[in-house]
Design a protein around this motif. Structure first.
Motif, short mmCIF file in Angstrom:
data_model
loop_
_atom_site.label_atom_id
_atom_site.label_comp_id
_atom_site.label_asym_id
_atom_site.label_seq_id
_atom_site.Cartn_x
_atom_site.Cartn_y
_atom_site.Cartn_z
N VAL A 166 -18.15 49.88 10.38
CA VAL A 166 -19.14 50.63 11.16
C VAL A 166 -18.79 52.11 11.09
CG1 VAL A 166 -20.20 50.98 13.42
CG2 VAL A 166 -19.49 48.67 12.73
N ASP A 167 -19.76 52.94 10.79
CA ASP A 167 -19.56 54.39 10.76
C ASP A 167 -19.39 54.89 12.20
OD1 ASP A 167 -20.09 57.25 10.79
OD2 ASP A 167 -20.90 57.03 8.76
N SER A 168 -18.23 55.50 12.49
CA SER A 168 -17.93 55.89 13.87
C SER A 168 -18.79 57.05 14.34
CB SER A 168 -16.45 56.27 14.01
OG SER A 168 -16.14 57.40 13.20
N ALA A 169 -19.43 57.78 13.42
CA ALA A 169 -20.27 58.91 13.82
C ALA A 169 -21.73 58.53 14.03
CB ALA A 169 -20.19 60.01 12.76
N THR A 170 -22.21 57.48 13.32
CA THR A 170 -23.63 57.15 13.36
C THR A 170 -23.94 55.76 13.90
OG1 THR A 170 -23.67 56.22 11.12
CG2 THR A 170 -23.97 58.62 11.34
N GLY A 171 -22.95 54.87 13.90
CA GLY A 171 -23.21 53.50 14.32
C GLY A 171 -23.82 52.63 13.24
N GLU A 172 -23.88 53.11 11.99
CA GLU A 172 -24.40 52.29 10.89
C GLU A 172 -23.35 51.25 10.47
OE1 GLU A 172 -25.82 52.43 6.21
OE2 GLU A 172 -25.14 54.28 7.19
N VAL A 173 -23.79 50.02 10.21
CA VAL A 173 -22.90 49.01 9.64
C VAL A 173 -22.75 49.32 8.15
CG1 VAL A 173 -22.54 46.56 9.19
CG2 VAL A 173 -23.60 47.28 11.33
N ILE A 174 -21.53 49.67 7.73
CA ILE A 174 -21.28 50.09 6.34
C ILE A 174 -20.48 49.07 5.55
CG2 ILE A 174 -21.46 52.56 6.85
CD1 ILE A 174 -18.37 52.65 6.92
N ASP A 175 -20.14 47.93 6.16
CA ASP A 175 -19.50 46.86 5.41
C ASP A 175 -20.55 46.25 4.48
OD1 ASP A 175 -18.42 44.50 4.43
OD2 ASP A 175 -17.50 43.90 6.33
N ARG A 176 -20.44 46.56 3.17
CA ARG A 176 -21.49 46.15 2.24
C ARG A 176 -21.44 44.66 1.91
NH1 ARG A 176 -24.17 49.77 4.30
NH2 ARG A 176 -23.67 51.92 3.75
N HIS A 177 -20.45 43.95 2.44
CA HIS A 177 -20.38 42.50 2.27
C HIS A 177 -20.94 41.77 3.49
CE1 HIS A 177 -17.71 43.05 -1.23
NE2 HIS A 177 -17.12 43.98 -0.50
N HIS A 178 -21.32 42.51 4.53
CA HIS A 178 -21.72 41.89 5.79
C HIS A 178 -23.24 41.74 5.86
CE1 HIS A 178 -22.03 41.20 10.15
NE2 HIS A 178 -20.76 40.83 10.07
N PRO A 179 -23.75 40.67 6.49
CA PRO A 179 -25.21 40.49 6.57
C PRO A 179 -25.93 41.59 7.34
CG PRO A 179 -24.04 38.81 7.85
CD PRO A 179 -23.03 39.50 7.01
N LEU A 180 -25.23 42.35 8.18
CA LEU A 180 -25.88 43.44 8.93
C LEU A 180 -25.77 44.79 8.23
CD1 LEU A 180 -24.82 42.62 12.61
CD2 LEU A 180 -26.91 41.97 11.41
N SER A 181 -25.28 44.81 7.00
CA SER A 181 -25.13 46.07 6.27
C SER A 181 -26.41 46.90 6.31
CB SER A 181 -24.77 45.78 4.81
OG SER A 181 -24.70 46.97 4.06
N GLY A 182 -26.26 48.18 6.69
CA GLY A 182 -27.39 49.09 6.76
C GLY A 182 -28.07 49.15 8.12
N GLU A 183 -27.76 48.23 9.01
CA GLU A 183 -28.33 48.26 10.36
C GLU A 183 -27.59 49.28 11.22
OE1 GLU A 183 -30.91 46.68 11.40
OE2 GLU A 183 -31.22 44.97 10.07
N TYR A 184 -28.29 49.77 12.24
CA TYR A 184 -27.70 50.71 13.19
C TYR A 184 -27.53 50.02 14.54
CZ TYR A 184 -28.26 54.55 9.91
OH TYR A 184 -28.15 55.37 8.81
#
Length: 592
Positions: free
Chosen positions: A34-52
């Motif tokens: 998770v990006d600590s500045a924006t709250g975006e899920v950045i784990d590109r292996h995770h099903p929530l990738s790209g969600e905020y």
């Protein structure tokens, strides 16, 4: 009013909130995920990738991976990008601790609710959720009522808990040893209560992961402790920080990161911690002995300490680690106790051919995903004699995909030399049989790059050992790195000097490698990674998982020898290791 479902559970942090439901049945590491500045899920292996995450009710089985997840969640609460609430299937100490520290330091919070596996499965497909202390209500559309969250009082005291306290504990809690120790004891006792501990245990040493800079809140927390007069009560080492403190300017790091990240390291030094700056404290001469009760954070270090050294620590969240170091006392729970070190999952390996050093990180990565929070016992390596470096690589990758703080390998790790010793008499244990085809799937997951070109070779995640320097020197001797490839190695200062004295660095530097101390690949970015670079190569299962999200580059994963070959040719061979080739032969031509 839309249709609703009501589920109840255990409130880990009280509160009320509502929002669109964001559900996944896979655990999430907030650090690297998770990006600590924006709250975006950045784990590109995770099903929530790209969600905020901001403003949504996040439902995940638990956290996983890095201990720094608590720091990331605290940052998100501080900067307004946190979820509205957390709903978990299993209690998660790392994420809960992040909320408790945000309460203490920033007087901001969010509700955390644990509802169990069966109820958690009922959340799938939900659109909107409302959390009120011990209850979550699920709606198929936003409810149209005039509901408003009523603020729960922020609890920062620890006066109503039923934990056996010594006179010294009472003195710490009463403020006789200063404000920092008092607040630290309050947080330790809050966590002890949530964990169900009935007493505390003395620890002999600490390793602090909270010195990683995740944003302004992490520095504010440390400086607040210093202002309150914080001093560690046990010998304390520091994890990698976010920059090479001596060379960050030379390496071209932006002062916007370099200055606060270096200042964060200084703040922990001001509390009395040793200047170690390594994610591999088990390589230091202060490494604990078998049976020693310690408080270590940093996920790979925790797993190594428990599994390979036989020491006793939980997978301590960032900030709980320093609180325990300031008090010398930890909740007597989990892997501090014999019963909690027993295996709950038995892993059976297939027949294996000649192994290279890519096998162990791949296997750790795969088993971690199977294990979840269960302690596994691995059968099938009794005659293989993996080295300490093999076990280091296995443990780091295992800790990336698992929430468990411990693994056992039959006939290899100290508590499982006789595997019957880690099995509870009469207890039912789950069994998983791994096939080579299963390992092939994990190999493909770690090899995310499609372009054979290699721009950067990343080594030292976790930090390089003296043995790894010796191996690398043998591979590099008499060869020249391709001029367009960056080969960089991260390591601790102590090991760097050992490698220099042993003569390994002369060979490696002549090859053209860049050496970086104090920090690690999970914190490195541009310009150490050139802006034009598109593809990385690594022998680390941990970094192969995290790099696509952390630095936005695809990855080739392979053995150390393959990494050196790629550094010379600027091309990944794409060869499967010999031990994995039978899996490819079993696949249909369409999948090869």
């Amino acid at each position: 009013m839309p249709r609703s479902t009501f589920l109840t559970g255990r409130s880990l942090v009280a509160g009320a909130a509502q929002g669109a439901l964001l559900f996944a049945d896979v655990g999430l590491s907030f650090w690297g995920g998770v990006d600590s500045a924006t709250g975006e899920v950045i784990d590109r292996h995770h099903p929530l990738s790209g969600e905020y995450l901001a403003g949504r009710v996040l439902a995940i089985p638990s956290g996983r991976g890095s201990c720094t997840g608590s720091s990331v969640l605290m940052e998100l609460i501080s900067n307004g990008h946190a979820p509205a609430a957390l709903v978990l299937a299993e209690p998660d100490e790392i994420l809960t601790l992040g909320v408790l520290v945000a309460q203490t330091i920033f007087e901001r919070s969010l509700p955390v609710l644990c509802i169990g596996q069966e109820a958690f499965a009922a959340l799938r497909g939900g659109a909107f959720a409302r959390v009120e202390d011990t209850t979550v209500s699920l709606f198929d559309q936003p409810p149209g009522d005039a509901w408003q969250a009523i603020d729960s009082p922020l609890r920062t005291d620890a006066t109503h808990i039923s934990i056996e306290l010594t006179e010294r504990d009472q003195a710490l809690l009463g403020g006789e040893h200063g404000k920092a120790a008092q607040v630290a004891m309050q947080i330790v006792l809050r966590m002890a209560e949530l964990q169900g501990a009935r007493s505390l245990v003395d620890v002999t040493q600490a390793h602090i992961d909270g010195c990683i800079y995740t944003g302004p809140a992490s520095l504010r927390f440390a400086r607040q402790l210093v202002q309150w007069g914080a001093k560690v009560r046990v010998p304390t080492t520091l994890n990698s920080i976010s920059v090479d403190q001596r060379r960050w300017r030379e390496l071209g790091v932006d002062p916007a990161l370099g200055e606060p990240a270096s200042a964060l390291g200084d703040a922990y030094m001001a509390m009395g911690a040793q200047l170690s700056y390594t994610c591999a404290p088990y390589l230091l001469d202060t490494a604990p002995k078998a049976g020693e009760q310690i408080v270590w954070a940093e996920s790979n270090a925790v797993v190594y300490a428990n599994s390979v050294l036989g020491a006793r620590t939980l997978k301590y969240p960032d900030y709980l680690d320093i609180c325990i170091a300031l008090t010398g006392r930890a909740p007597l729970i989990g892997c501090h106790l014999d019963a909690q070190r027993k295996a709950r999952l038995q892993i059976e390996l297939p027949a294996l051919g000649e192994l290279d050093d890519a096998f162990y990180p791949l296997l750790g990565y795969h088993i971690g995903a199977l294990a979840g929070s269960r302690v596994p016992l691995v059968l099938g390596l009794e005659k293989r004699k993996p080295s300490l470096d093999d076990l280091k690589a296995f443990g780091a990758a295992f800790a990336t995909t698992s929430a468990a703080p411990l693994f056992h390998i039959a006939g290899v790790t100290p508590e499982a030399i006789d595997p019957a010793q880690v099995l509870e008499a009469g207890a039912r244990i789950a069994v998983e049989k791994i096939r080579l085809q299963d390992l092939m799937l994990s190999w493909r997951e770690l090899n995310s790059a499609r372009d054979p070109r290699v721009d950067v070779v990343s080594l030292g995640n976790p930090h390089f050992s003296l043995g790894e320097f010796a191996h690398l020197a043998r591979l590099c001797r008499g060869r020249n790195k391709h001029p367009d490839v960056v080969l960089a190695i991260t390591c601790g200062r102590a090991v760097l000097e050992q490698a220099r004295e042993a003569g390994h660095l002369a060979v490696i530097e002549a090859f053209g490698a860049t050496l970086v101390t104090d920090t690690c690949w999970c914190m490195l970015g541009e310009p150490v990674i050139p802006p034009a670079a598109t593809t990385l190569m690594t022998n680390s299962g941990k970094y192969a998982h995290y790099a696509p999200g952390l630095v936005g580059r695809k990855v080739h994963f392979a053995s150390l020898a393959e990494c050196v070959d790629a550094a010379c040719s600027a091309t990944a061979s794409g060869r499967l290791p010999a031990w994995l080739q039978p899996a490819a032969q079993l696949e249909s031509p369409a999948h090869v």
